[in-house]
Motif scaffolding. Structure first.
Motif, PDB file in Angstrom:
ATOM      1  N   ALA A 253       0.830  -1.204   0.000  1.00  0.00           N
ATOM      2  CA  ALA A 253       0.000   0.000   0.000  1.00  0.00           C
ATOM      3  C   ALA A 253       0.867   1.258   0.000  1.00  0.00           C
ATOM      4  O   ALA A 253       0.591   2.214  -0.733  1.00  0.00           O
ATOM      5  CB  ALA A 253      -0.930  -0.011   1.215  1.00  0.00           C
ATOM      6  N   GLN A 256       2.382   1.888  -3.341  1.00  0.00           N
ATOM      7  CA  GLN A 256       1.403   2.396  -4.304  1.00  0.00           C
ATOM      8  C   GLN A 256       0.774   3.716  -3.846  1.00  0.00           C
ATOM      9  O   GLN A 256      -0.200   4.172  -4.437  1.00  0.00           O
ATOM     10  CB  GLN A 256       0.311   1.346  -4.524  1.00  0.00           C
ATOM     11  CG  GLN A 256       0.819   0.047  -5.136  1.00  0.00           C
ATOM     12  CD  GLN A 256      -0.243  -1.031  -5.201  1.00  0.00           C
ATOM     13  OE1 GLN A 256      -1.259  -0.953  -4.500  1.00  0.00           O
ATOM     14  NE2 GLN A 256      -0.021  -2.031  -6.044  1.00  0.00           N
ATOM     15  N   ARG A 258      -0.960   4.398  -1.141  1.00  0.00           N
ATOM     16  CA  ARG A 258      -2.288   4.265  -0.549  1.00  0.00           C
ATOM     17  C   ARG A 258      -2.150   4.246   0.960  1.00  0.00           C
ATOM     18  O   ARG A 258      -1.268   3.595   1.501  1.00  0.00           O
ATOM     19  CB  ARG A 258      -2.973   2.969  -1.016  1.00  0.00           C
ATOM     20  CG  ARG A 258      -3.301   2.936  -2.488  1.00  0.00           C
ATOM     21  CD  ARG A 258      -4.063   1.669  -2.859  1.00  0.00           C
ATOM     22  NE  ARG A 258      -3.214   0.483  -2.845  1.00  0.00           N
ATOM     23  CZ  ARG A 258      -3.307  -0.497  -1.972  1.00  0.00           C
ATOM     24  NH1 ARG A 258      -4.196  -0.437  -0.992  1.00  0.00           N
ATOM     25  NH2 ARG A 258      -2.504  -1.546  -2.038  1.00  0.00           N
TER      26      ARG A 258
END
Length: 514
Positions: A253, A256, A258
């Motif tokens: 995460a 990326q 996120r």
């Protein structure tokens, strides 16, 4: 045991008394001079002794040689076995001085009780082969196998297919170590197959085997009958309970960009465009849709072992068709009975009873058997491949730059310190991932040996159970110790059937309150 009383000199003769002679055994009494040459013998053929007694007493007289030299003489007793070998039964020395022998004091006897002897059984082949196969899966050997596969790939770790290469190399590594069971004596396998699988296959006489006719599609894959499935899903279960998959989710995460709960700990995580780990994480993220979901693994844990997985990704409303409700009790009963057996087996004053272990093996085997159906081997192998591939990614040296680890802790495998770092940052407890790893490795060895053994065979005796317990002593002790470290439950004391996930949740709540 044969003993010789003090030799008595009578003129030119030596008279000896022998005790402890076995009935029906042939003996010979010998007189040895100071140079240890035999100078006199007396035979006791097929000693009978007194009726109703297993051992007895006999007397023999030996002639001293003419003009016997003064010195140390020896009276020796040997017995003859059926195969003709001469076995020394006893010796007694005396010093000849003038006309009276001076007898040496016999050496102090040392009495030591020995453990009950092992009765060989043919089924030890399977247990030892499983220990050999699983023992060959050291992370260093696995890492080298993947390194070699990437080295042969154009672009190596920077290749767009790098993650696929890792998955293929991992699967190949696991399957190559699942060789056909070696049976040097040829007494265990039946028609070259595992007895348990041979018996199961025999229940389907209408099954067609492809090797009989190249044009016939086989109903039974006969290539599976001589080997167990390569892995057990319980390995993945304990890796999952360590929070390993959550660690990977946090890293992916952040990679990326996120934000997810707990991800704040990785805000400074960044990877250079010039380093191969960046490409491995990228291709790993691309394959996320192809990986097994938590729900699918959780459903299979229930199907094979009846084990719960507690977490946000596994809602309580999730329904299951089947669950092995008897597995945990049967498994812990086996571990407990094995521990009792070890205690008795170490006590050389008793003969340890292995029947409770045999009964526990049968119960666990029967609890495991229904779970070896449907997607049993597919989910176990695929989840293992995905977890080991993730371990390989975590073990990359760049990961240490961002996740660090305690340099003085002797981690067994290079990915472990990264997991412990995030476990500490996210407040998942202070138990090291090393203990969960012990449960995974040794749990797999124990369960696999029970699943593929023919423990339902009514012809098996307690000797088979005793041999299993002795061969599995190290895995059993290691599993029980790690289980107490992780859950706080000591299986030495009692058979506890509380779900491990419940015990872990209780410990985490207690830590948070503290």
């Amino acid at each position: 045991m044969v003993t010789i009383t003090a030799p008595v000199l009578e003129q030119d003769k030596v008279k000896v008394k022998l005790t402890g002679l076995r009935k029906g055994t042939t003996y010979e009494v010998r007189l040895l001079d100071p140079e240890r040459d035999v100078v006199g013998t007396a035979r006791i053929p097929s000693f009978q002794g007194r009726a109703g007694q297993a051992t007895g007493i006999a007397e023999r007289t030996l002639d001293l040689p003419e003009r016997a030299a003064t010195g140390a003489f020896v009276v020796q007793v040997v017995r003859f076995e059926d195969h003709g070998e001469v076995v020394v039964a006893a010796e007694r020395g005396f010093q000849l001085v003038g006309t009276a022998p001076t007898v040496e004091a016999p050496p102090a006897a040392r009495v030591q009780l020995a453990r009950t002897a092992t009765v060989p059984t043919n089924d030890v082949v399977l247990t030892r082969e499983i220990l050999r196969i699983t023992g060959a899966r050291r992370f260093a050997a696995y890492q080298q196998a993947v390194d070699d596969a990437l080295r042969d790939e154009p672009g190596r770790a920077f290749s767009p297919t790098a993650y696929d290469v890792i998955l293929r190399a991992t699967r190949r590594f696991l399957e190559s170590e699942t060789t056909s069971i070696l049976d040097p004596a040829g007494k265990y396998l039946e028609n070259g197959n595992l007895p348990y699988l041979e018996n199961v296959a025999a229940r389907y006489p209408d099954a067609r085997f492809g090797e009989l006719d190249a044009d016939v599609v086989s109903d039974i894959d006969d290539a599976l009958l001589d080997r167990p499935a390569p892995v057990e899903l319980i390995w993945t279960y304990w890796v999952e309970e360590s929070g390993f998959h959550q660690v990977l989710n946090l890293i992916l995460a952040r990679f990326q960009n996120r934000r997810i709960p707990g991800g704040a700990a990785l805000e400074r995580f960044s990877l250079s465009y010039l380093r191969p780990l960046r490409n491995l994480l990228y291709t790993w993220g691309d394959n996320e849709i192809n990986r097994l979901t938590v729900r699918r693994r959780a459903a299979e844990y229930q199907y094979e072992y009846g084990l719960d997985l507690i977490g946000r990704a596994v809602p309580a409303s999730l329904q299951y068709v089947e669950r092995r409700s008897q597995f945990l009790e049967s498994f812990h009963t086996l571990l407990h009975e094995a521990l009792v057996f070890y205690r008795l087996d170490d006590d050389t004053t008793v003969v340890a009873d292995a029947f409770p272990v045999l009964n526990a093996l049968r119960d666990l085997h029967r609890a495991l058997a229904p779970g070896a159906e449907n997607q049993f081997d597919g989910v176990a192998l695929q989840s293992r491949v995905e977890a080991m591939a993730a371990q390989y990614v975590l073990a990359q040296p760049e990961m240490r730059e961002f996740l660090g680890g305690r340099p003085m802790v002797p981690y067994e495998e290079p990915w472990m310190d990264r997991v412990d770092t995030l476990r500490a940052l996210c407040g998942w407890g202070d138990t090291s991932v090393m203990s969960f790893h012990e449960l995974a490795v040794h749990g797999e060895q124990i369960v696999m040996s029970v699943r593929w053994g023919d423990w339902s065979d009514i012809g098996l005796t307690a000797d088979s159970a005793a041999n299993w317990a002795r061969d599995m002593r190290d895995p059993v002790h290691r599993y029980v110790h790690a289980y107490r470290t992780v859950t706080g439950v000591d299986l030495h004391d009692r058979v506890d059937t509380t779900m491990p996930a419940v015990l872990l949740a209780r410990r985490n709540r207690a830590r948070q309150r503290a």
